[in-house]
Design a protein around this motif. Sequence first.
Motif, PDB file in Angstrom:
ATOM      1  N   ILE A 205       0.840  -1.200   0.000  1.00  0.00           N
ATOM      2  CA  ILE A 205       0.000   0.000   0.000  1.00  0.00           C
ATOM      3  C   ILE A 205       0.876   1.251   0.000  1.00  0.00           C
ATOM      4  O   ILE A 205       1.852   1.338   0.748  1.00  0.00           O
ATOM      5  N   PHE A 218      -4.924   6.319  -0.764  1.00  0.00           N
ATOM      6  CA  PHE A 218      -4.105   5.095  -0.821  1.00  0.00           C
ATOM      7  C   PHE A 218      -4.066   4.523  -2.235  1.00  0.00           C
ATOM      8  O   PHE A 218      -5.074   4.532  -2.934  1.00  0.00           O
ATOM      9  N   GLN A 220      -3.629   0.943  -3.580  1.00  0.00           N
ATOM     10  CA  GLN A 220      -3.673  -0.394  -2.976  1.00  0.00           C
ATOM     11  C   GLN A 220      -3.672  -1.488  -4.020  1.00  0.00           C
ATOM     12  O   GLN A 220      -4.330  -1.356  -5.051  1.00  0.00           O
ATOM     13  N   PRO A 221      -2.974  -2.571  -3.750  1.00  0.00           N
ATOM     14  CA  PRO A 221      -3.080  -3.719  -4.642  1.00  0.00           C
ATOM     15  C   PRO A 221      -4.492  -4.279  -4.563  1.00  0.00           C
ATOM     16  O   PRO A 221      -5.054  -4.402  -3.479  1.00  0.00           O
ATOM     17  N   HIS A 223      -7.283  -2.946  -5.460  1.00  0.00           N
ATOM     18  CA  HIS A 223      -8.405  -1.997  -5.366  1.00  0.00           C
ATOM     19  C   HIS A 223      -8.004  -0.698  -6.049  1.00  0.00           C
ATOM     20  O   HIS A 223      -7.054  -0.054  -5.638  1.00  0.00           O
TER      21      HIS A 223
END
Lengths: 282, 579
Positions: A205, A218, A220-221, A223
């Motif tokens: 993140i 963020f 994020q992986p 999402h």
Amino acid sequence: MSSQHPGVASNRSCRRRAVLRKASVPFALLAGAVVLGGCKVPTFGAFRGATTQGHAEFKLWVGLFIAGLIVAIIVWALILWAAAAYRRKRPDQMPSQFHANIPLEIIYTVVPVIIVAVIFYFTVVTENQVDAVSRHPAERVHVLAYRWGWRFTYENGQGRPQGVTIQTTAPPRALALPATSSQYPQLVLPEGQTVRIVLDSNDVIHELYVPAFNFGRFAQPGHTNVFDFTTTRTGVFRGQCAEFCGLYHSEMLFSVRVVPPATFGQWLTTEQQRQAKQGATS
Amino acid sequence: MTLIAERPAVIGHPEEHEHGRLGVLGWLTSTDHKVIGKSYMLTALAFFLLAGVMALVIRTQLAAPDSTVVSQHTFNELFTMHGSLMLYLFVGPFAFGGIANYFVPIQVGAPDMAFPRLNALSYWLYLTGGLTMVGGFLTVGGAADFGWVAYAPLSDAVNSPGAGPDMWIVALVLTGFSAIFTGVNIVTTVFYLRAPGMTMFRVPVFTWNMLVTGILILIAFPVLTAALVMLWADRHLGTHIYTVAGGGVPVLWQNLFWFFGHPEVYILALPFFGVVTDVLATFSRKPVFGYRGMIFATISIAALSTAVWAHHMFTTGTVLLPFFSLMSYLIAVPTGIKFFNWIGTMWRGSIDFTASMYFGVGFLVVFLFGGVTGIFLASPPIDFATHDTYFVIAHFHEVVFALVYGAFCALYYWWPKMFGWMLRERLGKLSFWLFFIGTWITLISWYIVGLHGMPRRIAEYSASTGWTTLNQIATAGAFVMAAGVAVFLVNVYVSWRTQVRAPGNPWDGQTLEWAAASPPVHHNFTWLPPIRSERPVWDFNHPDHTTQQVHRKEAATAPSDPAAVKTAHGQDVGEERHP
């Protein structure tokens, strides 16, 4: 031994009313400050926001800060007054053993509920402005955050690739240079236009954070986050990964350059040609 | 007109219980809540000092741009362990393992905790867990370095390999179980071991807060333990709970962690709310103002705290619901009630400014602003701008610093009771002023540098950012605070070398621990005063100044019944509590 007689009691409730009356003045000021918040008031240390979204946040910040400061000053004053005024004067001094006051307790429960309702209303209004995404952005930039760099891929408003990718070029070197250093990538944005940012990460993140825009989100992986920047003035602004992402977190820098739309068009064309040539030779 | 002099001397319980079991073996095998409580406090203070030293190294590193006092890797280990030690091993265990362990049974008039052996197990799990966590520094790869929140997937086996992170996870499972067992013990003790006459609405506010804290522990800690077990499984058993690769969901960790993490904030804070409440009442010579309101406020805070976790996750973009913002704001209401109750307790009192009272009032002043900045952060747009900056660092350090004031407040207040000798008041006040001044120097510079966009957890910054001066001021403040803590240690040493014996009730205290000897005998009481209100010792010592009498006078009925006062004196009631 407590010297209570009817006269004292009525005198006290009178004084209590006076205190309440005095306390209502700052609350009126508070309401006024929230309404007027953001016109020509001090920033209280914050950025004014170089995007419409960031400026909406700034106005909320000013309103909340004034409200918070007023509440804090009132309560601080009450604490310090009580602490200073009621110091023990004689060792055998025995105060009245009162332990409750139901009307007063109801007041100091209901008043905060009203304050909460007001600030919640302004919070929701502002959050809706900040989170709103335009259906027709002028440009889209797909941002990929990775350890420890950024990749900005330009797409047009419909999401078609424009052949321009800006990326961190050098590995971290255990030294944080100025964010505008050529070491770090620069996100170029057209002034006054809405740009959609599509934010992803392919490892841990990260957080895309531009202080001058009053905004962080963020990466994020798994999402993808989507949000808009509508810039309001030109300039160069520092940006940084704000969510701790491992060893070289402090060097995951970038900058944002906001330029007039015409300059942006020229820059995009130049980059397209340069990167196409580069792609052909490599 | 006080009646302290007339109180019969408390005669010690036969001492043979304790003799022959002192020394290391006695300590190792003790199930006495007082011994365990003191062990907890001592251990927690050791971790506090260690984490404090780490903070000073961190501040030294950040005092200059492009600093190389420590490497980036070491820096990451230091802030991770600083946070972990302070939050998991100091504040919480000091409160619920230390102060509560010692004083909850005494305040409800019980001889010990409900499950003394479980209590001992709690302590040994805590000590083992704590040493395991710190032991990470001895491994090849170093200690855990993913922040005290250990966000997945940074905390998985690929991004944070090595034994240090594993030891961190195991340590938290161990201390988590320790907390759960202590929670069970506190809740059971308060529900089942109260002395005759000690109805729930006569339980002192500190113990009430510990009851609610115990329930919160039982709600929050199992979730953390489960989340950690899953993290361990991801690291070692090939599961993909938090990794995208196998269809897992990284943000699940944040949901689980903060479902623990926000109640945890109140698990840390509620005990000190209770400490300060008792201390303000004692030194103001007054009952707690709005006692029942205080208890309902505590319960509401606990209830709301289980519904606010996602305010830590606004910037993830996965939970943009205004619900979490509203719930977070609403916590201000019961917290505000508490503040007004604290002010009401002091109002028109007769305040004796002891060192403990200084820290109590210091707690109010510091916690207030920590709470107000918390309101700002509960607003998602403001959180977007300040999340992961020094503004947040300043906010939660202000809250936790306030809890440290609460801890010192408790130490100065209860030290005579626990050890039988007094701490020096003047040194205590010096320690307070150093700590107080240092607090504000550090916090104000952090708030400002955070608003100027300095992110947290960065090991270095370029001078071009303009953050240098503010960071230098913050570092200076940190050292002033450290001086305050050093004065406390000096105080303990000086007071220990030249001991001033503590009487049973040095502060004219109100609750049951002040009816016990200093230190209390084995199984705490040889005698209990009658329990007619939430402050039985006060009622016994000041029969003419009880709250019941205020009611009677306010109702303008006949002058108080002399017979009733007589009974309040009677030592026959509750004397043979523990035959």
